[in-house]
Design a protein around this motif. Structure first.
Motif, PDB file in Angstrom:
ATOM      1  N   THR A  23      -6.259  35.187   3.121  1.00 14.86           N
ATOM      2  CA  THR A  23      -5.721  34.262   2.193  1.00 14.86           C
ATOM      3  C   THR A  23      -6.017  33.867   0.931  1.00 14.86           C
ATOM      4  OG1 THR A  23      -7.284  32.380   2.815  1.00 14.86           O
ATOM      5  CG2 THR A  23      -5.048  32.838   4.313  1.00 14.86           C
ATOM      6  N   PRO A  24      -5.528  33.183  -0.029  1.00 15.31           N
ATOM      7  CA  PRO A  24      -5.821  33.290  -1.572  1.00 15.31           C
ATOM      8  C   PRO A  24      -7.247  32.159  -1.516  1.00 15.31           C
ATOM      9  CG  PRO A  24      -3.529  32.535  -1.141  1.00 15.31           C
ATOM     10  CD  PRO A  24      -3.888  32.846   0.081  1.00 15.31           C
ATOM     11  N   GLU A  25      -7.326  31.101  -0.563  1.00 20.01           N
ATOM     12  CA  GLU A  25      -8.489  30.409  -0.504  1.00 20.01           C
ATOM     13  C   GLU A  25      -9.588  31.118  -0.200  1.00 20.01           C
ATOM     14  OE1 GLU A  25      -4.870  27.888   0.120  1.00 20.01           O
ATOM     15  OE2 GLU A  25      -5.663  29.913   1.043  1.00 20.01           O
ATOM     16  N   ASP A  26      -9.473  32.033   0.856  1.00 24.65           N
ATOM     17  CA  ASP A  26     -10.717  32.835   0.942  1.00 24.65           C
ATOM     18  C   ASP A  26     -10.884  33.875   0.136  1.00 24.65           C
ATOM     19  OD1 ASP A  26     -11.222  31.515   3.412  1.00 24.65           O
ATOM     20  OD2 ASP A  26      -9.844  32.390   4.847  1.00 24.65           O
ATOM     21  N   ALA A  27      -9.884  34.401  -0.553  1.00 25.28           N
ATOM     22  CA  ALA A  27     -10.320  35.512  -1.536  1.00 25.28           C
ATOM     23  C   ALA A  27     -11.025  34.797  -2.675  1.00 25.28           C
ATOM     24  CB  ALA A  27      -8.678  35.841  -2.002  1.00 25.28           C
ATOM     25  N   ALA A  28     -10.876  33.351  -3.041  1.00 27.95           N
ATOM     26  CA  ALA A  28     -11.497  32.834  -4.075  1.00 27.95           C
ATOM     27  C   ALA A  28     -12.921  32.997  -3.630  1.00 27.95           C
ATOM     28  CB  ALA A  28     -11.024  31.661  -4.073  1.00 27.95           C
ATOM     29  N   VAL A  29     -13.290  32.697  -2.354  1.00 31.71           N
ATOM     30  CA  VAL A  29     -14.784  32.732  -1.987  1.00 31.71           C
ATOM     31  C   VAL A  29     -15.365  34.128  -2.237  1.00 31.71           C
ATOM     32  CG1 VAL A  29     -16.264  32.546  -0.047  1.00 31.71           C
ATOM     33  CG2 VAL A  29     -14.202  30.925  -0.175  1.00 31.71           C
ATOM     34  N   LEU A  30     -14.612  35.085  -1.924  1.00 31.71           N
ATOM     35  CA  LEU A  30     -15.232  36.435  -1.964  1.00 31.71           C
ATOM     36  C   LEU A  30     -15.324  36.641  -3.570  1.00 31.71           C
ATOM     37  CD1 LEU A  30     -12.809  38.744   0.381  1.00 31.71           C
ATOM     38  CD2 LEU A  30     -15.472  38.146   0.629  1.00 31.71           C
ATOM     39  N   VAL A  31     -14.313  36.250  -4.550  1.00 32.76           N
ATOM     40  CA  VAL A  31     -14.646  36.364  -5.813  1.00 32.76           C
ATOM     41  C   VAL A  31     -15.948  35.641  -6.312  1.00 32.76           C
ATOM     42  CG1 VAL A  31     -13.528  35.990  -8.184  1.00 32.76           C
ATOM     43  CG2 VAL A  31     -11.964  36.989  -6.329  1.00 32.76           C
ATOM     44  N   ALA A  32     -15.926  34.637  -5.735  1.00 36.77           N
ATOM     45  CA  ALA A  32     -17.127  33.691  -6.181  1.00 36.77           C
ATOM     46  C   ALA A  32     -18.378  34.532  -5.809  1.00 36.77           C
ATOM     47  CB  ALA A  32     -16.910  32.354  -5.729  1.00 36.77           C
ATOM     48  N   HIS A  33     -18.440  35.194  -5.062  1.00 39.49           N
ATOM     49  CA  HIS A  33     -19.565  35.762  -4.348  1.00 39.49           C
ATOM     50  C   HIS A  33     -19.678  37.255  -5.116  1.00 39.49           C
ATOM     51  CE1 HIS A  33     -19.933  32.655  -1.293  1.00 39.49           C
ATOM     52  NE2 HIS A  33     -21.118  33.349  -1.292  1.00 39.49           N
ATOM     53  N   GLY A  34     -18.784  37.370  -6.246  1.00 37.61           N
ATOM     54  CA  GLY A  34     -18.814  38.704  -6.979  1.00 37.61           C
ATOM     55  C   GLY A  34     -18.284  39.977  -6.296  1.00 37.61           C
ATOM     56  N   VAL A  35     -17.410  39.916  -5.234  1.00 36.27           N
ATOM     57  CA  VAL A  35     -16.705  40.974  -4.618  1.00 36.27           C
ATOM     58  C   VAL A  35     -15.435  41.118  -5.321  1.00 36.27           C
ATOM     59  CG1 VAL A  35     -15.586  41.653  -2.869  1.00 36.27           C
ATOM     60  CG2 VAL A  35     -17.626  40.360  -2.479  1.00 36.27           C
ATOM     61  N   PRO A  36     -15.146  42.109  -6.174  1.00 36.17           N
ATOM     62  CA  PRO A  36     -13.821  42.296  -6.779  1.00 36.17           C
ATOM     63  C   PRO A  36     -12.643  42.650  -5.766  1.00 36.17           C
ATOM     64  CG  PRO A  36     -15.512  44.091  -7.440  1.00 36.17           C
ATOM     65  CD  PRO A  36     -16.121  43.127  -6.125  1.00 36.17           C
ATOM     66  N   VAL A  37     -11.678  41.655  -5.778  1.00 33.96           N
ATOM     67  CA  VAL A  37     -10.460  41.982  -4.845  1.00 33.96           C
ATOM     68  C   VAL A  37      -9.477  41.961  -5.745  1.00 33.96           C
ATOM     69  CG1 VAL A  37      -9.326  40.576  -3.361  1.00 33.96           C
ATOM     70  CG2 VAL A  37     -11.788  40.136  -3.293  1.00 33.96           C
TER      71      VAL A  37
END
Length: 346
Positions: A23-37
């Motif tokens: 989901t967008p909300e969980d994608a934001a968590v990945l991005v915040a942890h430095g994971v390019p999505v």
């Protein structure tokens, strides 16, 4: 975090697939942890592309994952398109390729040809073999709901995605004193819990069977129900619960089967009276004396609810793509790959 793995969520090629594994909300968590999505455009996904863009994701045209860098993890849910013939990436999705299903050898051959790998979400498990991310609850819920609505002549065809409140309302509106008897096999698992919840909403108290009851199956008792919801998933062939010959039993009540497991092209099919999935356009297959529902993406009828639940389960493991559960996935893939190659040379 420059060495973070790249994650690319592809568009689903199946037109009835509205869910997203992230989901967008969980994608934001990945991005915040430095994971390019990167998220592909999709006209059918339950979540707008703009929400992913706002979460910090890059966006790309549908189907462009084929040109992604070779070290990218390509994330999806259902089957890949037929091209390309050589798969070079690490793909995360439900491959349905390890139990002899139709097309399994061809899919594994594409990975062999390209050097890529399949990290099958069905086999993302903990040390005890328990799945870590699954759509089971919503599959069971929708499977039971469709069976009730069909049996009570309230099913609208073709199917279309709904919200939970809308489906609940349809089940409550269908309530009547018809005395329907329903049976859930695999009742204590995720799918079974969803089926039981749907039956409760519809005003039906189902009979619940789990391992003990299905191991010593009372077929006469099974046939003495109006609806069967099968939520049993097995990784090896077992004696079938129901075959076409069993339908000749005098006085049987059973008239509707909802096969949530939908292992219809595998040797592990516990309901071999049906050998093909049904569709959103034609959700019910009419056999002599029995109606069968066997849709292999049931949770997509409730795409937002199902996606949020699944994405929440999957997120911790996307933050640790090299962790032990993924290592187990990779070992399972390599074992299946070897098995196919050995069979080809036997």
């Amino acid at each position: 975090m420059s060495d973070a793995p790249r994650l690319w969520m592809r568009h689903e090629s199946r037109s009835s697939e509205r869910r997203a594994p992230l989901t967008p909300e969980d994608a934001a968590v990945l991005v915040a942890h430095g994971v390019p999505v990167t998220v592909e455009e999709s006209p059918q996904r339950a979540f707008p592309l703009g929400d992913y863009r706002a979460a910090g994701c890059a966006t790309a045209p549908a189907g462009s994952w084929t040109g992604a860098p070779a070290d990218t993890y390509v994330l999806g849910l259902k089957e890949l398109p037929e091209d390309p013939g050589r798969l070079i990436h690490r793909h995360i999705f439900f491959g349905h390729a390890y139990k002899g299903q139709s097309g399994a050898a061809e899919l594994l051959g594409r990975f062999t040809a390209g050097g890529g790998s399949l990290l099958d979400l069905e086999y993302l498990t903990d040390e005890d073999g328990r799945r870590l991310a699954a759509f089971g609850h919503w599959a069971g819920y929708v499977g039971a709901a469709l069976a009730v609505l069909h049996r009570r002549d309230r099913l609208t065809v073709p199917l279309a995605p709904l919200g939970r409140a809308e489906l609940d309302a349809a089940l409550r509106d269908s309530r009547t004193d018809d005395g329907l008897r329903a049976l859930v096999t695999g009742a204590l698992g995720r799918c079974g819990s969803g089926a039981r919840e749907a039956f409760a909403t519809a005003g039906i108290e189902p009979t619940c069977w789990d391992l003990a009851e299905t191991r010593r199956l009372d077929r006469a008792a099974l046939l003495d129900h109006d609806i069967l919801v099968n939520a049993v998933l097995t990784s090896r062939p077992v004696p079938p619960f129901l075959t076409a010959e069993h339908l000749d039993t005098p006085g049987r009540r059973l008239s509707v089967v909802s096969d949530v497991t939908c292992d219809v092209t595998s040797d592990c099919n516990v309901l071999p009276l049906n050998d093909r999935p049904t569709t959103w356009e034609q959700p019910v297959r009419r056999l002599p004396g029995l109606d069968v529902i066997a849709i292999d993406n049931l949770p997509s009828l409730l795409p937002a609810e199902a996606s949020r639940s699944f994405s929440a389960d999957l997120l911790p493991h996307l933050l640790d793509l090299g962790g032990p559960p993924w290592e187990r996935c990779l070992r399972t893939f390599h074992a299946a790959q070897r098995s196919v190659q050995e069979s080809a040379h036997a």
